[in-house]
Design an enzyme around this catalytic site. Sequence first.
Site, mmCIF file in Angstrom:
data_model
loop_
_atom_site.group_PDB
_atom_site.id
_atom_site.type_symbol
_atom_site.label_atom_id
_atom_site.label_comp_id
_atom_site.label_asym_id
_atom_site.label_seq_id
_atom_site.Cartn_x
_atom_site.Cartn_y
_atom_site.Cartn_z
ATOM 1 N N GLY A 123 5.289 10.856 -7.971
ATOM 2 C CA GLY A 123 4.347 9.716 -8.353
ATOM 3 C C GLY A 123 5.081 8.440 -9.089
ATOM 4 O O GLY A 123 6.100 8.710 -9.945
ATOM 5 N N CYS A 124 3.904 7.160 -9.190
ATOM 6 C CA CYS A 124 5.026 6.079 -10.036
ATOM 7 C C CYS A 124 4.972 6.192 -11.898
ATOM 8 O O CYS A 124 5.553 6.339 -12.410
ATOM 9 C CB CYS A 124 4.127 4.813 -9.873
ATOM 10 S SG CYS A 124 2.157 5.120 -10.477
ATOM 11 N N TYR A 125 3.901 7.042 -12.510
ATOM 12 C CA TYR A 125 4.067 7.516 -13.842
ATOM 13 C C TYR A 125 5.117 8.235 -14.050
ATOM 14 O O TYR A 125 5.825 8.476 -15.162
ATOM 15 C CB TYR A 125 2.081 7.702 -14.629
ATOM 16 C CG TYR A 125 1.420 6.417 -14.112
ATOM 17 C CD1 TYR A 125 1.315 6.015 -15.243
ATOM 18 C CD2 TYR A 125 0.254 6.578 -13.979
ATOM 19 C CE1 TYR A 125 0.391 4.729 -14.961
ATOM 20 C CE2 TYR A 125 -1.426 5.890 -14.322
ATOM 21 C CZ TYR A 125 -0.627 5.292 -14.860
ATOM 22 O OH TYR A 125 -1.632 3.643 -14.847
#
Lengths: 345, 345, 345, 345
Positions: free
Chosen positions: C148-150
């Site tokens: 995921g990006c986070y």
Amino acid sequence: MVRAGIVGASGYTGGELARILSLHPEVEISVATSRNYAGKKISQVYPHLAAIADIICEDLQIADLVSRADIFFTAVPHQTAMNIVPALLEAGKKVIDLSADFRIDDPEVYEEWYQPHTAREFLEEAVYGLPEINREKIAAARLVANPGCYPTSIILPLAPLLKNGLLDTETLIADSKSGTSGAGRSAQVGSLFCEVTDGFRAYKVGEHRHTPEIEQELTKLSGKKLTLSFTPHLLPVSRGILSTIYGKLARNIEQEELYELYSSFYGHEKFVRICRPGTFPATQYVRGSNYCDIGCKVDHRTGRVVLISVIDNLVKGAAGQAVQNMNIVCGFEESLGLDTVPLFP
Amino acid sequence: MVRAGIVGASGYTGGELARILSLHPEVEISVATSRNYAGKKISQVYPHLAAIADIICEDLQIADLVSRADIFFTAVPHQTAMNIVPALLEAGKKVIDLSADFRIDDPEVYEEWYQPHTAREFLEEAVYGLPEINREKIAAARLVANPGCYPTSIILPLAPLLKNGLLDTETLIADSKSGTSGAGRSAQVGSLFCEVTDGFRAYKVGEHRHTPEIEQELTKLSGKKLTLSFTPHLLPVSRGILSTIYGKLARNIEQEELYELYSSFYGHEKFVRICRPGTFPATQYVRGSNYCDIGCKVDHRTGRVVLISVIDNLVKGAAGQAVQNMNIVCGFEESLGLDTVPLFP
Amino acid sequence: MVRAGIVGASGYTGGELARILSLHPEVEISVATSRNYAGKKISQVYPHLAAIADIICEDLQIADLVSRADIFFTAVPHQTAMNIVPALLEAGKKVIDLSADFRIDDPEVYEEWYQPHTAREFLEEAVYGLPEINREKIAAARLVANPGCYPTSIILPLAPLLKNGLLDTETLIADSKSGTSGAGRSAQVGSLFCEVTDGFRAYKVGEHRHTPEIEQELTKLSGKKLTLSFTPHLLPVSRGILSTIYGKLARNIEQEELYELYSSFYGHEKFVRICRPGTFPATQYVRGSNYCDIGCKVDHRTGRVVLISVIDNLVKGAAGQAVQNMNIVCGFEESLGLDTVPLFP
Amino acid sequence: MVRAGIVGASGYTGGELARILSLHPEVEISVATSRNYAGKKISQVYPHLAAIADIICEDLQIADLVSRADIFFTAVPHQTAMNIVPALLEAGKKVIDLSADFRIDDPEVYEEWYQPHTAREFLEEAVYGLPEINREKIAAARLVANPGCYPTSIILPLAPLLKNGLLDTETLIADSKSGTSGAGRSAQVGSLFCEVTDGFRAYKVGEHRHTPEIEQELTKLSGKKLTLSFTPHLLPVSRGILSTIYGKLARNIEQEELYELYSSFYGHEKFVRICRPGTFPATQYVRGSNYCDIGCKVDHRTGRVVLISVIDNLVKGAAGQAVQNMNIVCGFEESLGLDTVPLFP
């Protein structure tokens, strides 16, 4: 206190009406309708209004609606408005309609640009609600057709020149740029943040529906049937329209004379500010206010005049002008509830 | 490898040259000058270049500068350029000048819009570096006058119509909107975030210095001396210029014919993309790339054509076009180092 | 040439995959799927790709899809991915899955935060695709769960400290801010330009689904089961995540030692840049690139370390990291096709 | 009418004071000073104020200044304020000082974070002007030290928990994000549009001068000497601060109890709005207003509370709070002139 109803409270224009009316000393919002948000407080639809306006949105039949207010703002899409306005008028209510349905005098023209008109019988009595031009007629009206945002930004700057026959009416071009709130609060890909920010585009080139409205009013002002080129663009800002308008001068005119013409034409108007020679308006200087700022420039090299106008499309281009019209209709001081200061930066 | 020098590396155009050249397979940046940032790595001036371009900025005298590269990009303000370019040429170097100093053929015109010209003797040999129009001349030049950003966005879309005599040359209007990087990286109140964001304004109405450059090149294309109305505006975006251009058609023309004209005129050009009928370009679709996208529309109601063009002002409007010119001058494939994909969203 | 398929080409991640892969010298996009845009060219969905990527989007059954590429990028929502990936794997294809469906090792945990998992049998073999941590495993994988990006923005900066036991693992807080492209291209009121611009908000406070993914990977790095407080916020920018991360130091450490730790931990990594002491990263300096920039600061007053990381959420946070993983899986140079320069300004 | 003087009228805070005071029914702006814009109308400095506030800026010696108003707002940088305020007080005037010079009780602490203090004798009588906490003291003050923008956004949300001993005071972290107007109107590269837009960064990590001010006031509220980690960030918006605050709960507490605590603590406050459980504030919902909106969340997984507050940094964080303080000092209704509605979108 006048009881005001907002029909279509959940759109940006409806929310802006709620913002402005909540501070109006002579008005209370007595009813607010919304199909999508029925049962919700307006402050759930618009959290900025928490502790300020806490009316609950309702989904009402016309029969239930009419008794709930003395004057109605219909902030719904065109075609929807024509299904609501007649019943309100017939019930003896005043209406400020913010849609396009009652702005075009000629139903043939309306139907060419929109769709069939089902309330043609009200077109004649509807008054085009541009107070700086039509103040007297508005005072006597029961149906005010509140002008479009782009038309407001184009008609006001052109009026002094057209009324005085100073322009070649075959050379008019309006290049307009609007903030994204003009596209409304409906969920569509083209209005997403990522599609709009850090970008700029033209749209509906030569085909925007505000064209006949603008031409109609400019024709009245000039006394000559005219067409204009109108190109709308989408700005990566929330609020604000800037229109850059070009026309050939019918005779030579000096910059100072031009400035004097504008200053005297609009000198008594509370909501029109003329920029001094050499300065031009910016949308951020009218943000949140009912002002229309106008700059004018003679370009001797080309024989053209360049006019630059700015408004906040949600205020002078919609809700603010609607309240200004309401003030006139109700006999209030015209600027009541509208004397906010633009928010900058 | 060609050794390229960037004179004025700390401005936005200089930084963009560093970005583009750092990926160019046939070029190394051999020297970068900056008065304000002398002694600092370019990656301290522009942290996005860390680990990519780590040349140290220097403040050099011309005598020290000339030997350090084979070709120079002079990315300095007008008036400064004319003090540097002659010495570079006399030392046998090629120069791509990104200032306005060598764009105007007639020194009288230059001096009317700028200030006295002290290197008039180089005006005649300077080639106006718009590759799509002047490719052959550029190939033979030692001094290329890289076009202004606004002129690029206006000349390219008008060329097909003017070359074919399809426009009434007395009716041309260019309404242009530019991102704020066009104002450069100098610290001034008018370029502050809070002054620009969520706003829009016109500036230098009828007085912008790009006007004579545009008129000169359009006059060459049309074969008729012409003037145009040019109004620049400031967009709240970093990069991008969109120009909306109006002109009366000299004869009636259908939309499809217009589209065909543009498609065939630019069909072989790598960096010009023509939008299909009914669609128009947006600045965000060319962001970071060397493309010029053009849309065209016949407005039969008014007899006008409306042209819409977009470029990234720092790429096709400055550093990208400069590298394109360098490629031509050096005999490289014209798109070398420029085949990036626009960054959207 | 490797034939790559993009499943879900019309979302922002799909468009970004198309942008990056179109420049990759060893890959051709052989198939692109989209339910909503089936039959349209990718350049109609994303006009910035005109003249660059002109593949036509298709709406395919799995049976038709599998034969069309050698490796697949599944850029579809969680729950959709688990219905597609097994068939691709069973047909002998490699898959880089950009959804959350194969990131969580423990199906109980997955189901607690998402919904029932219907492809549990593939969880064990799926490799968490953070190359800087799991490079060897990725090289051998047929199913890579792209992070995921986070999580990418939080795990990379914490890894050096956690691996070295330098943090009190009960004190971790990650305060993250993401650009709006993270919300995808679906039409929803909360992502409209006017709702996001000139504003800032937190969302899903303490409840974001990336939490278990982050905790799982941090637990592996530290060797201790840990929880962290994670608060995501929505930035009015298109691209970019900045995470500010706090933790109590397990022992005193000087700023210079901290910097050395990071420099040596990531010194050989192409896509991680460590900011010099006293400087901190900014999202605009990684825009459009695969970099993760990290700054670190010891706050002796409070005994905490503050880590600041930035990535482009669509590149290192999604499509770029996916291509990096593909490069590893395919045995290419890890940075192939990813050596673009960040776009600033 | 009270005569109010604005010392430092050309900064953003000065302009905001002019905006707010121009609508205040009991105040007239009797003098406005500016060194850089002396001789210019405030509407030339701030065109949005045209036709609203047309006072001319002056560059005055203290001796000439004191007689010109009854109460003074000193909107000048720290260190400058301490040179002006004593003379105003000695002349019997009331002062609302918007600088940091009189906020820190302990001159040693002040000098550690700022520079030598030359008006120490006024520190003791200065009242920290946070009305929701210090209302009674403000009413009796002749010198009000108007709080910093970040401190306002951090102290207000923490007060209910600290006053009730519900937090472990060794665990406090404030992660704050501010709009760019907080950097003032001075021309510097770091505040240019192109440097800020479409980006996000942290700055002065662990070193911001508001830190001792926050710690001082939190220590008073909790009764325990405490430190906190404070990280400011720069948002690409004009106005608005959002602070995300973390702390370990001293005892378990349920979400509903937490909400009740906040509702009762601030229920009578006009300018504090508590968000219902599950909803969180956004800066755009307080834009242009004096509100502080607060959301609170118990995170049982981690034993922490997360508080989110928003203010408009120029209003509740500066000019609005100053007018609120003036109202208290002058015995007016506390919200007079401050009952504007937030401007959204």
